[in-house]
Scaffold this motif. Structure first.
Motif, mmCIF file in Angstrom:
data_model
loop_
_atom_site.group_PDB
_atom_site.id
_atom_site.type_symbol
_atom_site.label_atom_id
_atom_site.label_comp_id
_atom_site.label_asym_id
_atom_site.label_seq_id
_atom_site.Cartn_x
_atom_site.Cartn_y
_atom_site.Cartn_z
ATOM 1 N N ASN A 72 -6.166 45.356 40.539
ATOM 2 C CA ASN A 72 -5.176 44.637 41.312
ATOM 3 C C ASN A 72 -4.853 45.135 42.802
ATOM 4 O O ASN A 72 -4.863 46.303 42.896
ATOM 5 N N ASN A 74 -2.803 46.085 46.121
ATOM 6 C CA ASN A 74 -1.726 46.858 46.273
ATOM 7 C C ASN A 74 -0.473 45.820 46.700
ATOM 8 O O ASN A 74 0.596 45.858 46.448
ATOM 9 N N GLN A 76 0.303 43.358 45.003
ATOM 10 C CA GLN A 76 0.356 42.702 43.688
ATOM 11 C C GLN A 76 1.315 43.690 43.018
ATOM 12 O O GLN A 76 1.033 43.651 41.589
ATOM 13 N N LEU A 77 2.157 44.498 43.386
ATOM 14 C CA LEU A 77 3.050 45.387 42.628
ATOM 15 C C LEU A 77 3.952 44.692 41.595
ATOM 16 O O LEU A 77 4.689 43.584 42.175
ATOM 17 N N MET A 78 4.124 45.414 40.473
ATOM 18 C CA MET A 78 5.003 44.773 39.441
ATOM 19 C C MET A 78 6.217 45.686 39.467
ATOM 20 O O MET A 78 6.245 46.954 39.977
ATOM 21 N N THR A 102 1.618 53.904 42.793
ATOM 22 C CA THR A 102 3.001 53.488 43.538
ATOM 23 C C THR A 102 2.818 53.966 44.968
ATOM 24 O O THR A 102 2.245 54.807 45.293
ATOM 25 N N TYR A 136 0.039 55.754 49.381
ATOM 26 C CA TYR A 136 0.387 55.457 47.979
ATOM 27 C C TYR A 136 -0.152 56.755 47.100
ATOM 28 O O TYR A 136 -0.611 57.714 47.644
ATOM 29 N N ILE A 161 1.392 49.660 39.906
ATOM 30 C CA ILE A 161 0.315 48.970 39.239
ATOM 31 C C ILE A 161 -0.155 50.051 38.425
ATOM 32 O O ILE A 161 -0.022 51.152 38.381
ATOM 33 N N TYR A 163 -2.898 51.099 34.570
ATOM 34 C CA TYR A 163 -3.992 50.604 33.662
ATOM 35 C C TYR A 163 -4.056 51.554 32.650
ATOM 36 O O TYR A 163 -3.748 52.689 32.806
ATOM 37 N N SER A 176 -5.470 46.192 32.255
ATOM 38 C CA SER A 176 -4.573 46.348 33.007
ATOM 39 C C SER A 176 -2.961 46.262 32.194
ATOM 40 O O SER A 176 -3.307 45.447 31.233
ATOM 41 N N SER A 179 0.173 42.221 35.649
ATOM 42 C CA SER A 179 -0.305 41.842 36.795
ATOM 43 C C SER A 179 0.784 40.956 37.401
ATOM 44 O O SER A 179 1.286 39.897 36.792
ATOM 45 N N SER A 180 1.076 41.026 38.575
ATOM 46 C CA SER A 180 1.935 40.361 39.444
ATOM 47 C C SER A 180 0.800 39.197 40.285
ATOM 48 O O SER A 180 -0.170 39.580 40.574
#
Length: 186
Positions: A72, A74, A76-78, A102, A136, A161, A163, A176, A179-180
């Motif tokens: 994913n 960066n 698309q952070l959840m 993160t 990060y 993110i 995994y 994963s 995912s966002s």
């Protein structure tokens, strides 16, 4: 050339297609032992898709049951996700890992909680900067820190993110934890 136009001869069709498409791919190999894989940062000036492939430990000269996971971006952070550290019955997979990425400034705000017991698993001190991208950080937890088959909740107001992956002599697994799918403005 299109795959339909290729002449394979004695070569395996998959190998021929990969070679024909080689100009569109970048291949970065890492050590076989997942615990020693260094962090890496991938950047591009156009949209890209990055997929990680992993082979199992010793099958067919290190080309055994593969695993594949799309990484994913960066952007698309959840903020929160619950996931299962999947246990594979009768599996030869003996090393499991959870990788969490993160923002470096947010490592103290991320929590990993056992969803059944409510116990918080301290991961804040395990973060280290990502090579090539000091904005990060990542933490790699091994199977002695997470219980296989356990359900966990990962949360951070700054996003992350994550995994889960594992390997054994003849098997491997990678996925994963979520995912966002927010729109990315290019």
């Amino acid at each position: 050339r299109l795959a339909a136009d290729m002449r394979f001869g004695d070569e395996h069709p998959v190998h021929a297609m990969v070679r024909a498409l080689a100009d569109a791919f970048a291949d970065a190999r890492a050590p076989t032992n997942a615990a020693t894989v260094p962090s890496r940062s991938i950047t591009a000036n156009k949209p890209i898709s990055v997929t990680a492939f992993m082979t199992s430990g010793e099958c067919d000269d290190d080309y055994g049951d593969p695993s594949m996971v799309s990484l994913n971006p960066n952007e698309q952070l959840m903020k929160q996700v619950s996931f299962v550290a999947m246990a594979v019955p009768n599996s030869a997979i003996n090393d499991y890992y959870l990788n969490v990425v993160t923002k470096l400034t947010a490592t103290d705000r991320i929590t990993l909680r056992n969803a059944v017991t409510g116990d918080v698993i301290p991961i804040q001190t395990q973060f280290q900067p990502v090579s090539g991208n000091p904005q990060y950080a990542f933490a790699r937890l091994q199977s002695d820190e997470i219980q296989l088959g356990g359900t966990y909740t990962l949360a951070s107001d700054s996003g992350f993110i994550a995994y889960v992956y594992g390997q054994g002599q003849y098997e491997s697994i990678a996925y994963s934890v979520g995912s966002s799918v927010d729109r990315i403005n290019l």
